[in-house]
Motif scaffolding. Structure first.
Motif, PDB file in Angstrom:
ATOM      1  N   ILE A 141     -20.820 -24.560 -46.760  1.00 44.85           N
ATOM      2  CA  ILE A 141     -21.107 -24.042 -45.412  1.00 44.85           C
ATOM      3  C   ILE A 141     -20.811 -25.478 -44.688  1.00 44.85           C
ATOM      4  O   ILE A 141     -20.064 -25.464 -43.504  1.00 44.85           O
ATOM      5  CB  ILE A 141     -22.203 -23.608 -45.010  1.00 44.85           C
ATOM      6  CG1 ILE A 141     -21.848 -22.147 -45.298  1.00 44.85           C
ATOM      7  CG2 ILE A 141     -22.324 -23.565 -43.477  1.00 44.85           C
ATOM      8  CD1 ILE A 141     -21.104 -21.137 -44.435  1.00 44.85           C
ATOM      9  N   GLU A 142     -21.529 -26.382 -45.044  1.00 41.31           N
ATOM     10  CA  GLU A 142     -21.500 -27.657 -44.098  1.00 41.31           C
ATOM     11  C   GLU A 142     -20.079 -28.343 -44.260  1.00 41.31           C
ATOM     12  O   GLU A 142     -19.629 -29.052 -43.345  1.00 41.31           O
ATOM     13  CB  GLU A 142     -22.620 -28.650 -44.665  1.00 41.31           C
ATOM     14  CG  GLU A 142     -24.023 -28.254 -44.514  1.00 41.31           C
ATOM     15  CD  GLU A 142     -25.249 -28.973 -45.189  1.00 41.31           C
ATOM     16  OE1 GLU A 142     -24.735 -29.906 -46.030  1.00 41.31           O
ATOM     17  OE2 GLU A 142     -26.365 -28.623 -45.027  1.00 41.31           O
ATOM     18  N   ASP A 143     -19.667 -28.384 -45.353  1.00 40.41           N
ATOM     19  CA  ASP A 143     -18.224 -28.966 -45.594  1.00 40.41           C
ATOM     20  C   ASP A 143     -17.291 -28.226 -44.697  1.00 40.41           C
ATOM     21  O   ASP A 143     -16.222 -28.786 -44.093  1.00 40.41           O
ATOM     22  CB  ASP A 143     -17.746 -28.896 -46.950  1.00 40.41           C
ATOM     23  CG  ASP A 143     -18.677 -29.978 -47.913  1.00 40.41           C
ATOM     24  OD1 ASP A 143     -19.115 -31.148 -47.336  1.00 40.41           O
ATOM     25  OD2 ASP A 143     -18.635 -29.828 -49.074  1.00 40.41           O
ATOM     26  N   LEU A 144     -17.437 -27.047 -44.777  1.00 37.18           N
ATOM     27  CA  LEU A 144     -16.224 -26.037 -44.111  1.00 37.18           C
ATOM     28  C   LEU A 144     -16.910 -26.621 -42.635  1.00 37.18           C
ATOM     29  O   LEU A 144     -15.331 -26.543 -41.736  1.00 37.18           O
ATOM     30  CB  LEU A 144     -16.713 -24.513 -44.289  1.00 37.18           C
ATOM     31  CG  LEU A 144     -15.878 -23.450 -43.469  1.00 37.18           C
ATOM     32  CD1 LEU A 144     -14.255 -23.740 -43.771  1.00 37.18           C
ATOM     33  CD2 LEU A 144     -16.480 -22.207 -43.756  1.00 37.18           C
TER      34      LEU A 144
ATOM     35  N   LEU B  24     -14.519 -28.766 -37.574  1.00 40.68           N
ATOM     36  CA  LEU B  24     -14.680 -29.600 -36.475  1.00 40.68           C
ATOM     37  C   LEU B  24     -13.794 -30.869 -36.301  1.00 40.68           C
ATOM     38  O   LEU B  24     -13.492 -30.978 -35.093  1.00 40.68           O
ATOM     39  CB  LEU B  24     -16.040 -30.224 -36.306  1.00 40.68           C
ATOM     40  CG  LEU B  24     -17.425 -29.286 -36.084  1.00 40.68           C
ATOM     41  CD1 LEU B  24     -18.624 -29.893 -36.605  1.00 40.68           C
ATOM     42  CD2 LEU B  24     -17.325 -28.690 -34.543  1.00 40.68           C
ATOM     43  N   SER B  25     -13.368 -31.055 -37.349  1.00 39.66           N
ATOM     44  CA  SER B  25     -12.422 -32.308 -37.586  1.00 39.66           C
ATOM     45  C   SER B  25     -11.124 -31.826 -37.280  1.00 39.66           C
ATOM     46  O   SER B  25     -10.008 -32.637 -37.126  1.00 39.66           O
ATOM     47  CB  SER B  25     -12.271 -33.082 -38.784  1.00 39.66           C
ATOM     48  OG  SER B  25     -13.598 -33.631 -38.993  1.00 39.66           O
ATOM     49  N   ASN B  26     -10.699 -30.605 -37.092  1.00 41.70           N
ATOM     50  CA  ASN B  26      -9.372 -29.980 -36.996  1.00 41.70           C
ATOM     51  C   ASN B  26      -9.387 -28.851 -36.018  1.00 41.70           C
ATOM     52  O   ASN B  26      -8.640 -27.797 -36.088  1.00 41.70           O
ATOM     53  CB  ASN B  26      -9.062 -29.427 -38.438  1.00 41.70           C
ATOM     54  CG  ASN B  26      -8.468 -30.495 -39.444  1.00 41.70           C
ATOM     55  OD1 ASN B  26      -7.599 -31.154 -39.415  1.00 41.70           O
ATOM     56  ND2 ASN B  26      -9.486 -30.748 -40.087  1.00 41.70           N
ATOM     57  N   ILE B  27     -10.150 -28.924 -34.868  1.00 41.24           N
ATOM     58  CA  ILE B  27     -10.110 -28.202 -33.886  1.00 41.24           C
ATOM     59  C   ILE B  27      -8.692 -27.936 -33.057  1.00 41.24           C
ATOM     60  O   ILE B  27      -8.023 -28.695 -33.118  1.00 41.24           O
ATOM     61  CB  ILE B  27     -11.112 -28.549 -32.535  1.00 41.24           C
ATOM     62  CG1 ILE B  27     -12.581 -28.603 -33.113  1.00 41.24           C
ATOM     63  CG2 ILE B  27     -11.020 -27.407 -31.554  1.00 41.24           C
ATOM     64  CD1 ILE B  27     -12.994 -27.078 -33.280  1.00 41.24           C
TER      65      ILE B  27
END
Length: 285
Positions: A221-224, A229-232
């Protein structure tokens, strides 16, 4: 009963302090002149409780009780009548009751349904949109109204200053608003926004997703979340997300995305097309 009473007394003191704090009027209509249950949903810390207590306090002759279920001592209570009896004692038999973060209470929808039949005017808040709507649709059909509270709009964000701003100041505020958003607490209290948002995100992921849904692989979940967030605003596919998070099942990725949407962390946007099939099959953002 003594534990419940002590908890509600402490919450009442906090309620009284909150009513004295600076409040920015939200552009949302609110009234309780009928027996419909008011459901206030939205992200954590978006100002749902603040909106509710100030709206109730503003209504003439409004006498209300307050319970915040974001407290493990109350969530562990087995006999819900003990909660109601304590509310009546602490708040002198209020006609209206505000239940905060009620989704933490097991079988809360049955509890609320019973109180509504007994004549209480109820206002409830929750951070999990699907949990509330799904259970309400089953048990409270036709007897509730839903209000969604998001962080400040830009107009509300400017209202915090309580003065007329120059064009340059408005542009500066707009840049800040676009960068960090309009969460009420850091905006009003001028606290460190980066630390606040980081802590809020971690808390929401743990409480509203990992803990509630009993996620056995929290790292996925954290990786997702980090990847999204890095690919908004970028397109994604479930297969790509599956590889990033090392989840073997695409179904698991879809389920995790659903949890993130329920917690108001992300919103999926379908590709535009006049054909429904293309909207469904094309990658989303």
């Amino acid at each position: 009963m003594s534990i419940i009473r002590d908890t509600l007394l402490l919450q009442k003191r906090e309620l009284e302090r909150n009513l004295k704090e600076k409040y920015v009027e939200r552009k949302v209509k609110f009234h309780i002149n009928d027996d419909m249950i008011r459901i206030i949903i939205g992200p954590r810390r978006a100002g749902k409780s603040f909106f509710a207590i100030h709206a109730l306090n503003k209504i003439s002759e409004s006498h209300f009780g307050y319970v915040n279920f974001d407290d493990e001592k109350l969530v562990e209570v087995k006999d819900y009548d003990d909660i109601i009896n304590t509310i009546n004692s602490v708040y002198n038999n209020p006609g209206s009751i505000l239940f905060d973060e009620i989704q933490n209470l097991e079988k809360w929808e049955l509890f609320v349904n019973r109180l509504q039949r007994q004549g209480y005017r109820l206002i409830i808040t929750g951070s999990n949109s699907k949990l509330l709507s799904a259970e309400l649709a089953t048990h409270l059909t036709g007897r509730h109204l839903q209000i969604t509270i998001f962080p400040f709009s830009f107009k509300e964000f400017l209202d915090v200053e309580n003065k007329e701003l120059t064009e340059g100041e408005i542009k500066e505020k707009l840049h800040s608003y676009i960068t960090y958003g309009g969460y009420p607490e850091p905006t009003v209290k001028k606290i460190n926004i980066k630390d606040y948002l980081s802590t809020l995100l971690d808390s929401t992921i743990y409480k509203d997703i990992i803990k509630r849904h009993k996620i056995r692989n929290p790292q996925a979940i954290e990786d997702l979340v980090f990847y999204l967030l890095s690919n908004i605003s970028n397109e994604f596919s479930y297969n790509t997300l599956s590889k990033v998070t090392k989840c073997k099942s695409v179904h698991t990725i879809e389920k995790y995305l659903g949890y993130l949407e329920e917690a108001f962390i992300f919103f999926r946007v379908k590709a535009f097309s006049f054909k429904a099939k293309e909207q469904i099959t094309r990658n989303k953002k």
